[in-house]
Design an enzyme around this catalytic site. Structure first.
Site, mmCIF file in Angstrom:
data_model
loop_
_atom_site.group_PDB
_atom_site.id
_atom_site.type_symbol
_atom_site.label_atom_id
_atom_site.label_comp_id
_atom_site.label_asym_id
_atom_site.label_seq_id
_atom_site.Cartn_x
_atom_site.Cartn_y
_atom_site.Cartn_z
ATOM 1 N N LYS A 129 0.845 -1.190 0.000
ATOM 2 C CA LYS A 129 0.000 0.000 0.000
ATOM 3 C C LYS A 129 0.882 1.242 0.000
ATOM 4 O O LYS A 129 2.003 1.145 0.512
ATOM 5 C CB LYS A 129 -0.961 0.029 1.179
ATOM 6 N N TYR A 217 -4.818 3.619 6.158
ATOM 7 C CA TYR A 217 -5.216 2.528 7.066
ATOM 8 C C TYR A 217 -6.625 2.783 7.614
ATOM 9 O O TYR A 217 -7.443 1.867 7.696
ATOM 10 C CB TYR A 217 -4.244 2.399 8.242
#
Ligand code: NDP
Length: 369
Positions: A129, A217
């Site tokens: 990510k 997140y």
């Protein structure tokens, strides 16, 4: 399914599979492990990912790719990994039958290029990510995976963290009632003099700022609990524009995603404060709190039903998330079935982050998505 169906179900349907909650197994277990190449031997790779292979059941490291020959020698000797590549001869992995999967552990500005090169080499790819610097790059990565008939996953390890998985399972079982609100907070103090933080402040290689790196997140973790498509976003920047660290990327943003039902998922992302990753899920009949929600170790989760005492959710050691994610992807690759966090999910998140920045650039104006 809408064009922007961000739900877990919608994403997995787009990727060709139906959703599931629970163990990492997405495909029939195989006797032979999937064989992996690590690309970029940086702090996350060396500190967290490579040691984790000792705890996997379906995964084995067979190749390293690095621009630093001394790392190839040192890490190669440590792990008994003998296939070594540089970025220049990376495409030669196509001829190496000892590599099934490639893990892209490079800074985000390099994710699209190396993911697409690995897919063209016929390998399955798990990419860290944020999936890429732009949504357009994510789209090209998803298209490349389809063209190559290979799996593409994004390193959203929280989907494999035992306490997050259990919290989601209990939410889906209706223990806190219908979803009312989700909020998240994710940030840390960035140090421009620390090597691995330097590229995070450089737009070309880092992508965009706190939202790309840590705020993602809270966004991705919050959306785990949502099963409808977003309608619009709004956001405002929260950092000091005179802070020299943030000449190229943002240092903080408060964001909100609005849904047709009236649901709001909101969060705070920043590079200017103590480390935090917190997620709060409010239902009509209770609340789930994860704090820390996405740390490497020691995720703490609790569930409180209205009028009752809070109960701890203790479903396992958080560190298991790393091996579970890698084995989950190995099984997806061996069975050629979509990973729990497919490329479509990373692409969705980049589209939302781009819309968040559009809103913040325009003083918090609502942006339809
Ligand atoms: P590092 O800077 O520590 O490592 C990146 C590595 O990439 C470098 O060591 C280098 O390895 C290689 N590299 C190749 N080109 C460049 C370049 N131009 N600039 C910098 N590095 C380059 O970063 P991290 O390990 O912290 O992050 C790597 C990726 O992992 C990022 O996408 C990040 O977002 C993600 N991450 C994910 C986490 C998670 O919990 N899921 C946690 C931390 C990071 P070499 O010398 O071998 O070529």
């Amino acid at each position: 399914m809408s064009q922007f169906d961000i739900s877990r179900r919608g994403l997995l349907m787009a990727a060709g599979a139906m959703p599931f909650v629970g163990s990492a197994c997405a495909a029939t277990p195989s006797d032979k492990p999937a064989r992996w190449a690590m690309v970029g031997l940086g702090s996350f790779a060396v500190g967290q990912i490579m040691p984790t292979f000792a705890h996997t059941k379906h995964s084995k490291m067979t190749a390293f790719v690095s621009g630093t020959p001394s790392k190839l020698q040192e890490q190669g000797a440590k792990y008994g990994v003998t296939h070594h590549y540089s970025y220049d001869n990376f495409d030669d992995i196509a001829g190496n039958a000892e590599i099934d999967c490639v893990y892209i552990l490079l800074p985000p500005g390099l994710h699209a290029e190396y993911t697409i090169r690995a897919l063209k080499a016929g390998k399955h790819v798990l990419c860290e990510k944020p999936m890429a610097s732009t949504a357009a790059e994510c789209e090209a990565m998803v298209a490349a995976a389809k063209a190559a008939n290979r799996q593409l996953g994004v390193g959203y390890r929280v989907h494999f963290e035992p306490n997050n998985v259990e919290a989601l399972k209990r939410f889906k079982a209706g223990e806190v009632g219908a979803l009312k609100h989700v909020s998240g907070k994710a940030g840390f103090e960035i140090n421009p003099n620390y090597g691995p933080h330097k590229w995070r402040l450089d737009k070309e290689i880092g992508g965009g700022g706190s939202m790309y790196d840590i705020g993602i997140y809270a966004l991705n973790g919050g959306l785990m609990f949502v099963d409808e498509a977003p309608q619009s976003v709004s956001a405002v920047y929260t950092y000091d524009r005179n802070d020299p660290r943030f000449a190229e990327v943002e240092g903080g943003v408060d964001w909100k995603i609005n849904f047709a039902s009236g649901l709001k998922v909101e969060g705070q992302s920043f590079y200017t404060g103590s480390y935090v990753t917190r997620q709060v899920v409010d239902g009509a009949g209770g609340q789930i709190v994860l704090d820390p929600a996405s740390s490497y170790d020691g995720v703490k989760a609790s569930l409180q039903k209205a009028g009752a005492a809070s109960q701890a959710i203790s479903a396992g050691e958080s560190r298991q998330q790393f091996a579970a994610q890698i084995d989950g992807f190995s099984l997806a690759a061996l069975g050629n079935t979509p990973h729990r966090t497919p490329g479509e999910m990373g692409w969705r998140d980049l589209r939302l982050i781009e819309a968040i920045y559009r809103s913040a650039d325009n003083g918090g104006q609502t942006v339809k998505v």
